[in-house]
Design a protein around this motif. Structure first.
Motif, short mmCIF file in Angstrom:
data_model
loop_
_atom_site.label_atom_id
_atom_site.label_comp_id
_atom_site.label_asym_id
_atom_site.label_seq_id
_atom_site.Cartn_x
_atom_site.Cartn_y
_atom_site.Cartn_z
N ASP C 165 -35.14 15.48 -17.95
CA ASP C 165 -34.38 15.11 -16.79
C ASP C 165 -32.95 15.05 -17.22
O ASP C 165 -32.31 14.20 -17.81
CB ASP C 165 -34.89 13.67 -16.43
CG ASP C 165 -34.31 13.16 -15.40
OD1 ASP C 165 -33.36 13.77 -14.28
OD2 ASP C 165 -34.61 11.89 -14.85
N ALA C 166 -32.20 16.07 -16.41
CA ALA C 166 -30.76 16.01 -16.54
C ALA C 166 -29.81 15.37 -15.62
O ALA C 166 -28.76 15.43 -15.63
CB ALA C 166 -30.32 17.67 -16.60
N THR C 167 -30.60 14.25 -14.86
CA THR C 167 -29.69 13.51 -13.72
C THR C 167 -28.74 12.98 -14.48
O THR C 167 -28.93 12.16 -15.32
CB THR C 167 -30.81 12.73 -13.15
OG1 THR C 167 -31.96 13.43 -12.75
CG2 THR C 167 -30.06 12.05 -11.91
N GLU C 168 -27.55 13.07 -13.72
CA GLU C 168 -26.37 12.24 -14.19
C GLU C 168 -25.85 11.41 -13.20
O GLU C 168 -25.21 10.45 -13.50
CB GLU C 168 -25.12 13.43 -14.32
CG GLU C 168 -25.41 14.20 -15.77
CD GLU C 168 -24.22 15.29 -16.08
OE1 GLU C 168 -23.42 15.16 -15.37
OE2 GLU C 168 -24.45 16.03 -16.96
N SER C 169 -26.06 11.69 -11.98
CA SER C 169 -25.92 10.77 -10.86
C SER C 169 -26.84 10.79 -9.70
O SER C 169 -27.65 11.61 -9.61
CB SER C 169 -24.71 11.27 -10.17
OG SER C 169 -24.75 12.48 -9.23
N VAL D 137 -28.41 18.28 -12.19
CA VAL D 137 -27.67 17.02 -12.55
C VAL D 137 -27.69 16.05 -11.33
O VAL D 137 -27.23 14.64 -11.88
CB VAL D 137 -26.27 17.27 -13.17
CG1 VAL D 137 -26.45 18.19 -14.48
CG2 VAL D 137 -25.39 18.21 -12.09
N ASP D 138 -27.49 16.37 -10.14
CA ASP D 138 -27.55 15.14 -9.14
C ASP D 138 -28.47 15.25 -8.42
O ASP D 138 -29.54 15.93 -8.32
CB ASP D 138 -26.41 16.08 -8.19
CG ASP D 138 -26.53 17.47 -7.67
OD1 ASP D 138 -27.08 18.27 -8.31
OD2 ASP D 138 -26.57 17.38 -6.28
N ALA D 139 -28.60 13.85 -8.12
CA ALA D 139 -29.77 13.44 -7.04
C ALA D 139 -29.38 12.38 -6.05
O ALA D 139 -28.41 11.89 -6.48
CB ALA D 139 -30.85 12.51 -8.08
N GLY D 142 -28.17 18.04 -2.40
CA GLY D 142 -27.41 18.07 -0.89
C GLY D 142 -28.37 18.31 0.17
O GLY D 142 -27.91 17.71 1.22
N THR D 143 -28.96 19.09 0.01
CA THR D 143 -29.88 19.54 1.28
C THR D 143 -30.80 18.26 1.55
O THR D 143 -30.89 18.04 3.05
CB THR D 143 -31.01 20.72 0.75
OG1 THR D 143 -30.29 21.92 0.43
CG2 THR D 143 -31.73 20.99 1.98
N ALA D 144 -31.31 17.42 0.85
CA ALA D 144 -32.11 16.21 1.20
C ALA D 144 -31.22 15.46 1.89
O ALA D 144 -31.42 14.60 2.93
CB ALA D 144 -32.63 15.60 -0.01
N ARG D 145 -29.83 15.07 1.20
CA ARG D 145 -29.02 14.24 1.72
C ARG D 145 -28.61 14.58 3.23
O ARG D 145 -28.67 13.78 4.27
CB ARG D 145 -27.73 14.26 1.00
CG ARG D 145 -26.93 13.20 0.64
CD ARG D 145 -25.63 13.40 -0.16
NE ARG D 145 -25.89 13.75 -1.46
CZ ARG D 145 -25.90 12.78 -2.57
NH1 ARG D 145 -25.69 11.43 -2.20
NH2 ARG D 145 -26.21 12.86 -3.81
#
Lengths: 246, 246, 246, 246
Positions: C165-169, D137-139, D142-145
């Motif tokens: 899991d590379a999630t940073e934000s 890295v982001d969650a 962008g598409t879901a947002r």
């Protein structure tokens, strides 16, 4: 690696080389002399060749005292029996040798089939949907057929009645009948190989679904087989038999 | 409410009574005198009766100057044309009257069909899977057949080739052919009424799925129709035509 | 039936009466004298009462020599131990008695959890999505929490690294962390109780999903428990332990 | 093709060359002189470069009288306004020029978002699940947002109350709150980019799901944009605006 130049062979070679506990010692393909294999010091050979030569390969491996993991198709009851007999009669150098023949090395596919067979006795209804790319020439897929047969066998053993079905018209929409289990084949651009097994009781549903997106998905199963075959003397058919599912 | 004592009728009555902006002024069923309806002061009538009487009901409603929302099946091109003609010839009391006949009041079902028709032209492959309880006698479902036809029409209009399919054996697993679109029917205890529409291009898939778990699911669509029919003079066929999808 | 007047109790009574091999001999509820049960001749009692009385009921059933199937919540390690000790010390009339306590009698839910635990060691990634009606006050569901813990335990035993899991934000979108397994809770009008367990490796995915649409879905599990508890002396916790999954 | 040496650029070049009605006349990348483009005779340019240069590219294309299809990210309200103004002031050679900037060329993704926005006003509950490979890295994505915001806007416009949610504990399992719509992010090895939008009413559910398995899946959308941009003078933002969804 036997069949090292094929698409599966190349993928297996790369996977073995990337595994810290395994070493690739020989690549063998059509035209090569078998001494490449026999003299390589290999403990385990992997065979993804062609139906015409895979049985001869396995017998040669037994003679050379090398365990075998076989993904090539085309095996029959007779050819498997000949391997069992050869293993039983093998000399001292071949004592304790294991041969694993598996039609499918996809962990998700093998687990889906295995779980489906276990779940089957507990549900009134069961159907199978397989979904593949549209270039596939046969329907339903071998995996779906195999799954349906395992479900049918488990239902028969548990004494279940056939899945209820009041259909009076439009039978062509109800899929193929595989031992009494309905199997539907979807062909869709963009898909690779997928299977969905549906079970139903009053008020509840269980779905087991597996997706194979790429042939690299077979590598964990191949490597698992390579590691496990050395501990299982004799012939083993099906990756599910080297999984720990107790 | 016409057909007030039936299962759908009772459910509609309860839904109307629970809606703050609507008032239930009359319940009518087999054996009742139509004056119950005509003299009720109703602005809108809902008809969930039976094919044998629904057309006569609608003509009586038009004569009484009452808008009509009709969920009863059995309408033909001819019976719909007679309604259109009656509306066109109606006297002053019936000016601007609306009649909405809808085969399906499930918002999820109607939206799924509508979106499928819109998406169809953008994908190389399209197939439909419908899933129902095992007591259903016909296959594939009317909704699935309707969806497949709408997809086929959109594909034809956009000049698409048939969905690719290399199947050479096992055609019975490939479902029913509805105007060139494959439709699969699953029958499973525990399910009610479900539809899944699959579209595929190289490297991508779009799935539109709808689930109807209970007949109460039709109530939002029925109430929407009651509110909208008064603004749409003439005959409207299909709930999708009163949805705002622009 | 203990708790016969409750919603589950009534459903169980109806299911027992409909089963050809079972007979309902007594209905017991708050305010009734326990002699109704003790003198009923019942072989097996089913308890869907309330946490405050279920333990006392089970001890009284043991004294009366009646097998017990318990679906009431609120059991602790201590209360379970007291049952085990009572069973061990019970007199001749209670020899061989079985008590089965199960937090969940849904076959699809129990099988989904069991299969997930078995599959867990074979996949790099695992996550759980549970979906329920929006009136549920707790998240994630007990079943999803239980499933995640079983997956985590199996992964730990097999020596797997955490799911990558590379999630940073945006961590708040990544769900709850239950022993290192991400669990997501969806709340949607129209749903009842559903769980989806996702496993992933390079190039493949396995999904195990179960849907509970109605409390009648627990009946096959309750009846199975009634039939099996008589063959399993001592305390058994969890319906999975009376299923034949070998 | 601007950004012809990049991964998307190479894929677009291959797709254009494979399209019978299109011709690839120039490949442009970092270090090349823009005269390669301006003098190429190109009718339409596709820009998959980098945020730092994409705006300058578009202005140069307008000056050269070439329509532009832009997939590069990094555009702001200000940079888009400058393009609109440039198009309005452009000389005779640039009359009727079209510029299409799209954050996403996946047809399934764009259709899923568009349909979700249209469906949103008809359902009591709505939630979004996005599923991606674990290296993201982001969650949430962008598409879901973007999808959640469009759903929220449609619900607000229709005067809907917030989706019902009785959760009292365990909020961390309920996902991110994007304008009042819950968004869940799953990260799983084997997946690429997937989005599932769930809508619920009493007794029914609508699910719109899209799967992007490979970057080649963007090619139908890019080619569609190339064909359509010449018919749409001015700035267009979003592929959905060149789709025929009426």
């Amino acid at each position: 690696m036997l069949g090292a130049a094929g698409r599966m062979g190349q993928t297996v070679c790369a996977a073995v080389e990337a595994a810290p506990d395994l070493e690739l010692v020989a690549r063998f393909d059509a035209g090569d002399d078998f001494s490449v294999v026999a003299g390589s010091g290999a403990h385990v050979a992997v065979d993804f060749t062609i139906p015409a030569v895979t049985e001869a390969n396995v017998h040669a491996l037994i003679d050379a005292g090398i365990h075998a993991v076989v993904g090539t198709t085309g095996w029959t009851d007779e050819s498997r029996t000949r391997v069992t007999e050869h293993l039983a009669q093998a000399g001292p150098a071949s004592q304790g040798l294991g041969v694993l023949i598996a039609p499918n090395f996809g962990l998700s596919a093998v687990l889906a089939m295995t779980f489906a067979a276990k779940a089957a006795r507990y549900f009134e209804s069961a159907e199978v949907i397989e979904l593949h790319h549209p270039d596939k020439v046969d329907a339903p897929s071998g995996t779906a057929r195999h799954t349906a047969r395992a479900i049918a066998a488990a239902r028969a053993e548990a004494g279940l009645a056939p899945s209820p079905d009041a259909t009076e018209s439009g039978f062509e929409a109800r899929g193929a009948d595989v031992d009494g289990v309905r199997v539907h084949a979807v062909r869709l651009r963009g898909l690779v190989a997928h299977e969905e097994i549906l079970f139903g009781n009053v008020g509840e549903q269980l779905i087991i679904r597996q997706d194979s997106f790429d042939r690299v998905s077979f590598m964990p199963g191949v490597l698992l087989a390579v590691r496990e075959v050395v501990t299982r003397p004799g012939l083993t058919v099906g990756l599910e038999n080297v999984l720990d599912l107790t």
